[in-house]
Design an enzyme around this catalytic site. Structure first.
Site, mmCIF file in Angstrom:
data_model
loop_
_atom_site.group_PDB
_atom_site.id
_atom_site.type_symbol
_atom_site.label_atom_id
_atom_site.label_comp_id
_atom_site.label_asym_id
_atom_site.label_seq_id
_atom_site.Cartn_x
_atom_site.Cartn_y
_atom_site.Cartn_z
ATOM 1 N N GLU A 1 0.088 117.703 -10.016
ATOM 2 C CA GLU A 1 0.490 117.683 -8.658
ATOM 3 C C GLU A 1 0.565 116.317 -8.182
ATOM 4 O O GLU A 1 -0.504 115.230 -8.529
ATOM 5 C CB GLU A 1 -0.745 118.270 -7.755
ATOM 6 C CG GLU A 1 -0.245 118.367 -6.252
ATOM 7 C CD GLU A 1 -1.329 119.169 -5.545
ATOM 8 O OE1 GLU A 1 -1.061 120.294 -4.914
ATOM 9 O OE2 GLU A 1 -2.365 118.906 -5.261
ATOM 10 N N TYR B 1 6.446 115.759 -2.152
ATOM 11 C CA TYR B 1 5.535 116.191 -2.735
ATOM 12 C C TYR B 1 6.291 116.993 -4.240
ATOM 13 O O TYR B 1 7.328 117.427 -4.017
ATOM 14 C CB TYR B 1 5.099 117.568 -2.081
ATOM 15 C CG TYR B 1 4.158 118.283 -2.881
ATOM 16 C CD1 TYR B 1 2.711 118.171 -3.283
ATOM 17 C CD2 TYR B 1 4.909 119.599 -3.710
ATOM 18 C CE1 TYR B 1 2.051 119.089 -3.832
ATOM 19 C CE2 TYR B 1 4.010 120.256 -4.574
ATOM 20 C CZ TYR B 1 2.438 120.064 -4.475
ATOM 21 O OH TYR B 1 1.973 120.721 -5.425
#
Length: 386
Positions: free
Chosen positions: A197, A109
């Site tokens: 993101e 991530y």
């Protein structure tokens, strides 16, 4: 302003970030050309909507079959997709992203966000990607790594090393990641983003990094200087009432309750919603009409509020500092008559000429309940919403 995944990846590509080869499909006539251009053995096919949960909703498939690609496009193009992040109507699918498949070794991530508490850009990373980052932060906080950029919005080598080590990257991957994160920071700052993101950022089976997904939110206040990004706006993905409100300079957000709210000032609006909850009600919206409260703005605000069939009563809470309360009251009366409001309206005006305003409202003989005390006004509007 949110961007679609395919738009995010186009920007990633422009800034030298590694992304899979892809094509975008807007109609069935685009399918053959897209498949031919990719020339891949296996495809990832993704419906494009501004919502998470596409996979669980059937909006993402992995296939080797061109027939299945075609069937997927026929199923979704022009249809609405309902996910856990949409309402019951869902979001319209106007295009499909077709990508070559990536063989994944690890999912990571990586995100950048404006952190208001530190007044800086925060870089957030985790070796546990491909899942909801909030759940990782809650259950395994030691697997979340953060750095905050300096006032020049530059990421330092020691910060890159910290994130790389947290992601458990080897030396060659560290070199690749160093270039990736620098380009990502450059993209974030140059394009006035509020959020990037990448979930997941993957290590493929060849040991290389790849941005397998991309979510971008652009700072709406900066769109005046981001003309190219403004053209990427997809209003079909936006709430229709919120879109209409923005045309009139009204700050409106749809909520799930039955008490409509009209307030001047964001802070007062938040406090008004809190007190409605305190007395057992549920706000149907956040609506800030701003400082220039006049007949026109109140009329448009009423139209937007009553467009929501869930609204059973309306609370107007206006502080008359610069604007006179009696002028606001006259605008409210005129607006209710113009729009033809039939549901009960509770009005609390405080400030300049508030007593005169109360008389105007009471003498109108409309379905208006005037209160000078906010607590009494909140209790009344909640009672009327039942």
């Amino acid at each position: 302003m949110n961007l679609h995944e395919y738009q995010a990846k186009s920007l990633f590509r422009d800034y030298g970030l590694p992304v899979s080869k892809s094509e975008i499909i807007f109609s069935e006539s685009d399918i053959d050309g897209a498949v031919s251009n990719l020339n891949a053995d296996k495809f990832v096919v993704k419906a494009q909507v501004h919502a998470g949960g596409r996979g669980k909703a059937g909006g993402v498939i992995l296939t080797e079959s061109i027939k299945e690609v075609r069937e997927f496009c026929q199923k979704w193009l022009g249809k609405n997709m309902v996910t856990y992040q949409t309402d019951s109507k869902g979001q319209p699918v106007s295009c499909i992203l077709l990508e070559e498949c990536t063989d994944i070794e690890r999912e990571l991530y990586l995100g950048l966000v404006i952190d208001r508490s530190s007044k800086s850009i925060a870089v957030i990373a985790s070796p546990d990607g491909g899942v909801d980052i909030e759940s990782v932060a809650e259950n395994n906080p030691e697997k979340i790594f953060k750095v905050f950029l300096n006032s020049s919005n530059e990421i330092q080598e020691e910060e890159i090393k910290k994130i790389s080590d947290g992601l458990e990257l080897n030396q060659s991957q560290y070199i690749e990641f160093s270039e990736l994160i620098k380009n990502l920071v450059k993209l974030f700052t140059e394009k006035d983003f509020a959020l990037i993101e990448i979930n997941p950022l993957v290590v493929n089976t060849e040991g290389r990094l790849n941005c397998l997904d991309g979510k971008i939110n652009v700072d709406g206040n900066a769109l005046y200087r981001q003309e190219a990004l403004s053209k990427m706006r997809d209003i079909s993905q936006e709430d229709k009432l919120e879109l209409e409100a923005s045309k009139w300079g009204l700050n409106y957000v749809t909520l799930d309750g039955s008490v409509g709210c009209m307030v001047n000032g964001a802070g007062l609006a938040m406090g008004t919603m809190d007190i409605i909850k305190l007395y057992g009600g549920f706000p149907a919206n956040f609506l800030d009409v701003g400082g220039a409260v006049n007949r026109e703005s109140v009329t448009e605000a009423f139209k937007i509020i009553v467009s929501d069939s869930k609204v059973k009563s309306i609370l107007i809470n206006i502080f008359g500092g610069i604007v006179r309360c009696d002028v606001v009251a006259e605008g409210i009366v005129s607006a209710i008559q113009d729009v033809g409001i039939e549901i009960p309206v509770v009005v609390r005006l405080k400030g300049n000429n508030a007593e005169v305003a109360k008389d105007i409202l009471e003498e109108s003989r409309l379905n208006i309940f005037s209160e000078l005390d906010l607590s009494l006004a909140a209790k009344k509007v909640v009672e009327l919403s039942k």
